[in-house]
Design an enzyme around this catalytic site. Structure first.
Site, PDB file in Angstrom:
ATOM      1  CE  LYS A  55      54.032  47.272  18.486  1.00 41.39           C
ATOM      2  NZ  LYS A  55      53.112  48.353  18.153  1.00 41.39           N
ATOM      3  CB  THR A  56      51.960  50.238  22.979  1.00 45.23           C
ATOM      4  OG1 THR A  56      51.718  49.488  21.792  1.00 45.23           O
ATOM      5  CG2 THR A  56      51.177  51.513  22.932  1.00 45.23           C
ATOM      6  CG  ASP A 242      53.251  52.464  17.756  1.00 45.02           C
ATOM      7  OD1 ASP A 242      54.129  51.575  17.647  1.00 45.02           O
ATOM      8  OD2 ASP A 242      52.226  52.329  18.443  1.00 45.02           O
ATOM      9  CD  GLU A 243      51.736  49.076  14.909  1.00 45.70           C
ATOM     10  OE1 GLU A 243      52.534  48.293  14.362  1.00 45.70           O
ATOM     11  OE2 GLU A 243      50.882  48.714  15.733  1.00 45.70           O
ATOM     12  CD  GLN A 273      53.459  42.408  15.244  1.00 41.13           C
ATOM     13  OE1 GLN A 273      52.289  42.686  15.411  1.00 41.13           O
ATOM     14  NE2 GLN A 273      54.359  42.510  16.219  1.00 41.13           N
ATOM     15  NE  ARG A 619      48.298  40.185  17.289  1.00 40.00           N
ATOM     16  CZ  ARG A 619      49.240  41.029  17.677  1.00 40.00           C
ATOM     17  NH1 ARG A 619      48.934  42.085  18.393  1.00 40.00           N
ATOM     18  NH2 ARG A 619      50.512  40.818  17.388  1.00 40.00           N
TER      19      ARG A 619
END
Length: 758
Positions: A55-56, A242-243, A273, A619
């Site tokens: 994603k980033t 983002d997020e 998330q 993670r």
DNA sequence: GGATTGTGTATTTTT
DNA sequence: TACACAATCC
């Protein structure tokens, strides 16, 4: 409010050479979905990106792509990240892609960007450009004053409760004037609105803002000044967020206003998330994106590049128990790998011992400690691990522990600088008025406050007023005049010398440094060290204002200590990170899912806890271990605990149980029967079918309540060495607990088994 | 102004 | 239980 006509982008931009990776080498190595997201044409775009799907990378590459293809110039870009750290990383990555440093971007957290915007137009909301950003501590003190001023008892109506109400309202974009009755609560017999208003008024008098204001004032400003809003709407041709799943209503409104002209907004996020609803985040923002921005393109990233098949399978199986989600199917081409291990332990000490042993085994295999993380639900859980790791001599770092800027001496020093920078900052002034002692006691401060309130002045101004009269005793008057002159002189200094020098001068001349030098307390030297560190930190800043802005906004810790160390942190802190090996301890009902969260939020909160579990699991790259303890101390009372219901929800095909033979586990037998509608959960059924369900009979044993006594006999006055805190001297012995004055780390109470005679 | 005693709350997560 | 804070006394 102005409404812009719905229109497409003007066609004055060159058609970019889309998708041809020979012409756009930065697209190389991206999968088709990622490429689609990167090169998507103007217009609203939602990238639904599962954990570990890059994603980033997509977001940064899209930004670089827009800049490189000429679709946007740096100053036309507004990019929002969730943390300051993420902002720094994004700048770095974009610079790498561009092969040069980028300047002029508006890139940062919502709050940092809000502050930047607000500084430019502060007067329009009744502030000055040098306004102070208050932290929670200041807020609470201020709110307490407000409560007292309203003739309420802060013990029955706690500042904390009112702060929670006010923050909630601000998160939703409500000013005192437009807050709906239904959201005000019944604080102080329905006086929330009045108190909120009083608080806001006090903030303006102090020329200060709290975190929520950074956005709320922006909204007010945009509402009242359509021309200013239109300017920014025109300017920001590209907005990237983002997020997105963790944005609150105020942030959403802020974004929507700014995106109105070009409607060129890219949001990246993962509804699974979303873990910040307690801070006002609304999953609804991401779930509603397509309605909010009609014609939005949606790209789903579902290929996971991070975890093995078993880890991904277990995590997906867990999150599938949530009802309110958009739904994604993550897949990987990675090998199945190891099953997710579920370890049952006796108590939190054994849990820590187990994790410690596993980490040591990893180390013996030649593994790196930097690849390991222990992720806990709440901060207090780190203690058992720290004690164990210290005992083993296992290097570790705790992310998100006590913060540098929250130490008393640092806050004092900063308070001095705040008053120098912004004389109306009464909170800062009150903090240091009598530190070091200069005879400005409670009575004098009361007088100052009363004078200030009566004349509508700040405390500093009130000092000046009072000094002009002969109301004060001569001695007091001299002191005050002296102090005022000092501040004048320091303020003048800021125009001539760099901030570091200003700070040094202030700390010297105010007597603050001397105060600690003369202090015989064992932690005084440590505090002086911290002050030096603060002065050192100032070197990076060009202005005092810049530094104070940094302190106000960047609440993260100093850089992570370098070296090979295992990482210990909360699940929230782990968002966006990844590790080869992850331990998830404390999977017990009440701890995780957290009881208080469930009490407050019910079914919705349970889903959020489950998302948190999902974040934790995803993670891990190669190895994942979930642990639970059968017994845990709550308020120092031993209590049997039940394994988290999430354990029963993990698909049996991806997990394996590690039962420790050495430990009888009486409470374990039949535990799932107490959970999940009598053990009918699908996970449990599968585990039982696979013969994995733990069915161990046993009897309760008397629990150990004391650590083994140290082999060393330690006496008061003895020099000792502690593996974490270094050298020190024993101040007191109480059973197996020692009070020790460490040379570097101040005075601490430690367990004797962690220290050795020096 | 400082030390001592008593009381109430605490353990969710952070920009 | 243990700590922080406030009221109380010296």
């Amino acid at each position: 409010m102005t409404s812009q006509p719905d229109m497409m982008m003007p066609a004055d931009l060159p058609a970019p050479a889309e998708a041809a990776s020979s012409e756009a080498p930065w697209l190389a190595g991206l999968n088709p979905e990622q490429q689609a997201a990167v090169v998507a044409p103007d217009g609203p775009l939602l990238v639904l990106a599962g954990a570990g799907t890059g994603k980033t990378r997509v977001l940064t590459t899209r930004l670089a792509h827009l800049l490189l293809s000429g679709r946007a110039r740096p100053w036309q870009v507004l990019a929002v990240t969730f943390t300051n750290k993420a902002a720094r990383e994004m700048i770095g990555r974009v610079s790498d892609l561009l092969g040069r440093s980028v300047e002029g971007l508006w890139l940062g957290t919502f709050h940092a960007l809000g502050a930047r915007l607000l500084r430019r137009h502060a007067e329009l909301v009744g502030l000055k450009a040098n306004f102070t950003i208050l932290d929670t501590d200041d807020q609470l003190r201020l709110i307490k004053q407000v409560i007292e001023a309203a003739d309420l008892d802060p013990r029955s109506w706690t500042p904390r409760a009112l702060l929670a109400i006010i923050e909630r309202l601000k998160d939703r974009g409500h000013t005192p004037g437009n807050a709906p009755e239904s959201e005000l609560g019944d604080f102080a017999f329905g006086r929330s609105r009045e108190l909120y208003a009083a608080y806001q008024e006090r903030l303006l008098t102090l020329n200060a803002c709290d975190f929520g204001d950074l956005l709320l004032h922006g909204l007010t400003l945009f509402g009242a000044q359509p021309d200013i809003l239109a300017d920014y709407q025109r300017r920001f041709r590209v907005l990237l967020v983002d997020e997105y799943q963790d944005t609150n209503v105020a942030q959403y409104l802020w974004l929507r206003l700014l995106a109105q002209a070009h409607k060129n907004l890219t949001c990246v996020g993962d509804d699974d998330q979303s873990i910040y609803s307690w801070r006002g985040a609304e999953v609804g923002n991401i779930l509603r994106f397509e309605q909010d921005f009609p014609g939005a393109r949606v790209v789903r990233l579902e290929r996971n590049y991070r975890s093995t098949g078993h880890i991904l399978g277990a995590a997906s199986g867990l999150i599938a128990h949530n009802r309110s989600r958009l739904g994604k199917t993550l897949w990987t081409e990675d090998e199945q790998g190891e099953r997710v291990r579920i370890a049952s332990l006796w108590d939190d000490e054994e849990e820590a011992r187990f994790v410690g042993e596993e980490i040591e085994a990893h180390q013996r295999r030649g593994g790196n400690l930097n690849d390991i993380a222990v992720l806990v639900r709440a901060g207090f859980q780190t203690r058992a691990f720290e004690e164990r790791f210290i005992n083993l001599g296992l290097p570790y770092r705790v992310i998100g522990g006590p913060r540098f800027y929250e130490r008393a001496e640092i806050r004092d020093a900063i308070a001095y600088l705040r008053v120098v920078h912004q004389p109306e900052d009464d909170l800062a002034f009150e903090r240091i008025a009598n530190v070091p002692k200069r005879g400005l006691g409670d009575a004098t401060l009361q007088l100052l406050r009363r004078t200030g309130r009566d004349t509508g002045q700040s405390l500093v101004a009130a000092c000046r007023t009072l000094c002009a009269t002969d109301e004060l005793r001569p001695k007091l008057r001299t002191t005050l005049i002296q102090l005022l002159q000092d501040f004048e002189r320091w303020r003048e200094l800021t125009t001539r010398v760099p901030p570091r020098e200003v700070a040094e001068t202030v700390l010297e001349e105010s007597g603050y440094v001397r105060m600690w030098q003369e202090d015989r307390a064992p932690d005084a030297p440590g505090r002086l060290e911290n002050l030096k560190e603060l002065v050192h930190a100032l070197e990076e800043f060009e202005s005092l204002g810049g530094f104070l802005e940094h302190v106000g906004l960047v609440m993260d810790n100093a850089a992570d200590p370098a070296g090979d160390m295992a990482t210990l942190m909360t699940l929230h802190g782990a968002k966006g990170l990844e590790f080869d090996t992850v331990f998830l301890p404390g999977w017990e009902e009440g701890v995780f899912p957290n009881q208080r969260a469930l009490d407050e939020g019910g079914a919705k909160a349970l889903e959020e806890e489950r998302r948190l579990a999902y974040v934790g699991m995803t993670r891990a790259r190669r190895q994942l271990t979930v642990c639970y303890a059968a017994n845990r101390r709550v308020y120092n009372q031993w209590a049997a605990s039940l394994p988290a219901r999430f354990i029963a929800e993990l698909p049996g095909g991806h997990t394996e149980f590690l039962m420790r033979q050495s430990v009888p586990e009486p409470q374990i037998s039949g535990w799932f029967d107490d959970l999940k509608a009598g053990g009918r959960g699908p996970g449990f059924q599968r585990m039982r079918a696979a013969g994995k369900a733990p069915l161990i009979e046993g009897q309760a044993r008397v629990l150990r309540s004391e650590l083994p006594r140290s082999a060393h006999r330690l006496e008061v006055g003895q020099r000792i060495f502690h593996e974490k805190f270094g050298y020190g001297r024993v101040l007191a012995v109480e059973g197996n607990k020692l009070e020790i004055a460490f040379d570097k780390a101040g005075t601490k109470k430690v367990i004797d088994s962690f220290v050795a005679p020096a």
